[in-house]
Scaffold this motif. Sequence first.
Motif, PDB file in Angstrom:
ATOM      1  N   VAL A  15       0.836  -1.212   0.000  1.00  0.00           N
ATOM      2  CA  VAL A  15       0.000   0.000   0.000  1.00  0.00           C
ATOM      3  C   VAL A  15       0.866   1.255   0.000  1.00  0.00           C
ATOM      4  O   VAL A  15       0.646   2.186  -0.784  1.00  0.00           O
ATOM      5  CB  VAL A  15      -0.966  -0.014   1.212  1.00  0.00           C
ATOM      6  N   VAL A  16       1.857   1.296   0.878  1.00  0.00           N
ATOM      7  CA  VAL A  16       2.734   2.468   1.003  1.00  0.00           C
ATOM      8  C   VAL A  16       3.548   2.667  -0.274  1.00  0.00           C
ATOM      9  O   VAL A  16       3.653   3.777  -0.800  1.00  0.00           O
ATOM     10  CB  VAL A  16       3.648   2.323   2.239  1.00  0.00           C
ATOM     11  N   PHE A  17       4.133   1.596  -0.790  1.00  0.00           N
ATOM     12  CA  PHE A  17       4.962   1.684  -1.987  1.00  0.00           C
ATOM     13  C   PHE A  17       4.139   2.123  -3.200  1.00  0.00           C
ATOM     14  O   PHE A  17       4.547   3.013  -3.956  1.00  0.00           O
ATOM     15  CB  PHE A  17       5.630   0.338  -2.266  1.00  0.00           C
ATOM     16  N   ASN A  18       2.978   1.513  -3.403  1.00  0.00           N
ATOM     17  CA  ASN A  18       2.137   1.865  -4.549  1.00  0.00           C
ATOM     18  C   ASN A  18       1.705   3.328  -4.488  1.00  0.00           C
ATOM     19  O   ASN A  18       1.692   4.017  -5.511  1.00  0.00           O
ATOM     20  CB  ASN A  18       0.920   0.953  -4.630  1.00  0.00           C
ATOM     21  N   ALA A  19       1.375   3.816  -3.298  1.00  0.00           N
ATOM     22  CA  ALA A  19       1.008   5.227  -3.138  1.00  0.00           C
ATOM     23  C   ALA A  19       2.200   6.123  -3.460  1.00  0.00           C
ATOM     24  O   ALA A  19       2.043   7.185  -4.079  1.00  0.00           O
ATOM     25  CB  ALA A  19       0.498   5.488  -1.718  1.00  0.00           C
ATOM     26  N   TRP A  20       3.397   5.710  -3.064  1.00  0.00           N
ATOM     27  CA  TRP A  20       4.606   6.487  -3.341  1.00  0.00           C
ATOM     28  C   TRP A  20       4.839   6.605  -4.848  1.00  0.00           C
ATOM     29  O   TRP A  20       5.173   7.681  -5.358  1.00  0.00           O
ATOM     30  CB  TRP A  20       5.811   5.834  -2.657  1.00  0.00           C
ATOM     31  N   ILE A  21       4.654   5.505  -5.572  1.00  0.00           N
ATOM     32  CA  ILE A  21       4.817   5.521  -7.035  1.00  0.00           C
ATOM     33  C   ILE A  21       3.813   6.491  -7.656  1.00  0.00           C
ATOM     34  O   ILE A  21       4.176   7.302  -8.527  1.00  0.00           O
ATOM     35  CB  ILE A  21       4.658   4.100  -7.632  1.00  0.00           C
ATOM     36  N   ARG A  22       2.566   6.462  -7.211  1.00  0.00           N
ATOM     37  CA  ARG A  22       1.552   7.375  -7.758  1.00  0.00           C
ATOM     38  C   ARG A  22       1.912   8.828  -7.456  1.00  0.00           C
ATOM     39  O   ARG A  22       1.749   9.701  -8.315  1.00  0.00           O
ATOM     40  CB  ARG A  22       0.167   7.019  -7.226  1.00  0.00           C
ATOM     41  N   ARG A  23       2.427   9.089  -6.261  1.00  0.00           N
ATOM     42  CA  ARG A  23       2.865  10.463  -5.928  1.00  0.00           C
ATOM     43  C   ARG A  23       4.085  10.867  -6.762  1.00  0.00           C
ATOM     44  O   ARG A  23       4.179  12.003  -7.222  1.00  0.00           O
ATOM     45  CB  ARG A  23       3.198  10.586  -4.436  1.00  0.00           C
ATOM     46  N   ARG A  24       5.015   9.954  -6.931  1.00  0.00           N
ATOM     47  CA  ARG A  24       6.222  10.249  -7.711  1.00  0.00           C
ATOM     48  C   ARG A  24       5.864  10.708  -9.128  1.00  0.00           C
ATOM     49  O   ARG A  24       6.373  11.713  -9.612  1.00  0.00           O
ATOM     50  CB  ARG A  24       7.117   9.002  -7.796  1.00  0.00           C
ATOM     51  N   ASP A  25       4.984   9.967  -9.775  1.00  0.00           N
ATOM     52  CA  ASP A  25       4.655  10.266 -11.172  1.00  0.00           C
ATOM     53  C   ASP A  25       3.586  11.360 -11.288  1.00  0.00           C
ATOM     54  O   ASP A  25       3.635  12.163 -12.208  1.00  0.00           O
ATOM     55  CB  ASP A  25       4.208   9.007 -11.898  1.00  0.00           C
ATOM     56  N   GLY A  26       2.606  11.350 -10.390  1.00  0.00           N
ATOM     57  CA  GLY A  26       1.587  12.389 -10.359  1.00  0.00           C
ATOM     58  C   GLY A  26       0.517  12.306 -11.434  1.00  0.00           C
ATOM     59  O   GLY A  26      -0.502  12.978 -11.347  1.00  0.00           O
ATOM     60  N   LYS A  27       0.766  11.512 -12.452  1.00  0.00           N
ATOM     61  CA  LYS A  27      -0.198  11.372 -13.543  1.00  0.00           C
ATOM     62  C   LYS A  27       0.103  10.074 -14.280  1.00  0.00           C
ATOM     63  O   LYS A  27       1.171   9.475 -14.107  1.00  0.00           O
ATOM     64  CB  LYS A  27      -0.107  12.549 -14.502  1.00  0.00           C
ATOM     65  N   CYS A  28      -0.806   9.673 -15.118  1.00  0.00           N
ATOM     66  CA  CYS A  28      -0.604   8.487 -15.952  1.00  0.00           C
ATOM     67  C   CYS A  28       0.551   8.770 -16.911  1.00  0.00           C
ATOM     68  O   CYS A  28       0.528   9.766 -17.638  1.00  0.00           O
ATOM     69  CB  CYS A  28      -1.886   8.178 -16.734  1.00  0.00           C
ATOM     70  N   VAL A  29       1.561   7.916 -16.896  1.00  0.00           N
ATOM     71  CA  VAL A  29       2.726   8.144 -17.745  1.00  0.00           C
ATOM     72  C   VAL A  29       2.424   7.861 -19.210  1.00  0.00           C
ATOM     73  O   VAL A  29       3.214   8.227 -20.081  1.00  0.00           O
ATOM     74  CB  VAL A  29       3.959   7.318 -17.280  1.00  0.00           C
ATOM     75  N   ARG A  30       1.281   7.272 -19.480  1.00  0.00           N
ATOM     76  CA  ARG A  30       0.899   6.968 -20.858  1.00  0.00           C
ATOM     77  C   ARG A  30       0.033   8.065 -21.474  1.00  0.00           C
ATOM     78  O   ARG A  30       0.285   8.499 -22.590  1.00  0.00           O
ATOM     79  CB  ARG A  30       0.169   5.629 -20.915  1.00  0.00           C
TER      80      ARG A  30
END
Length: 120
Positions: A15-30
Amino acid sequence: MKPKSISSLKKKAKVVFNAWIRRRDGKCVRCGKTENLQCSHFWVDGRNSTRFNEENCDTLCYACHYGNLDGWEYQKQGEYMQFKIKQLGTKRYKALERLSNEYKKFTMDELLEIIERHSI
């Protein structure tokens, strides 16, 4: 207080890691959307060796991840792979691929470190 099991700690780390990835990118990379974001694991997250590897993960909206047959979850030998090679470069992509084939069993301390490193 330490969790009672590796399983419960791994769930929290996920949960923590997945949330961190979403915060890191901030938007859909595609596609660039900012709603319904998910953490996509290029090499499946069941492979513990790349489960918490930041280079293995990208933020995708639901539609780009799973929403249709063009979702990158179904394009790991096509468009998604080309994106990862461009993102990482061939050398780092191949290193991540090799890592994905290794067996990894997490200790409680390793999972606690992942949680600490990726917490807000």
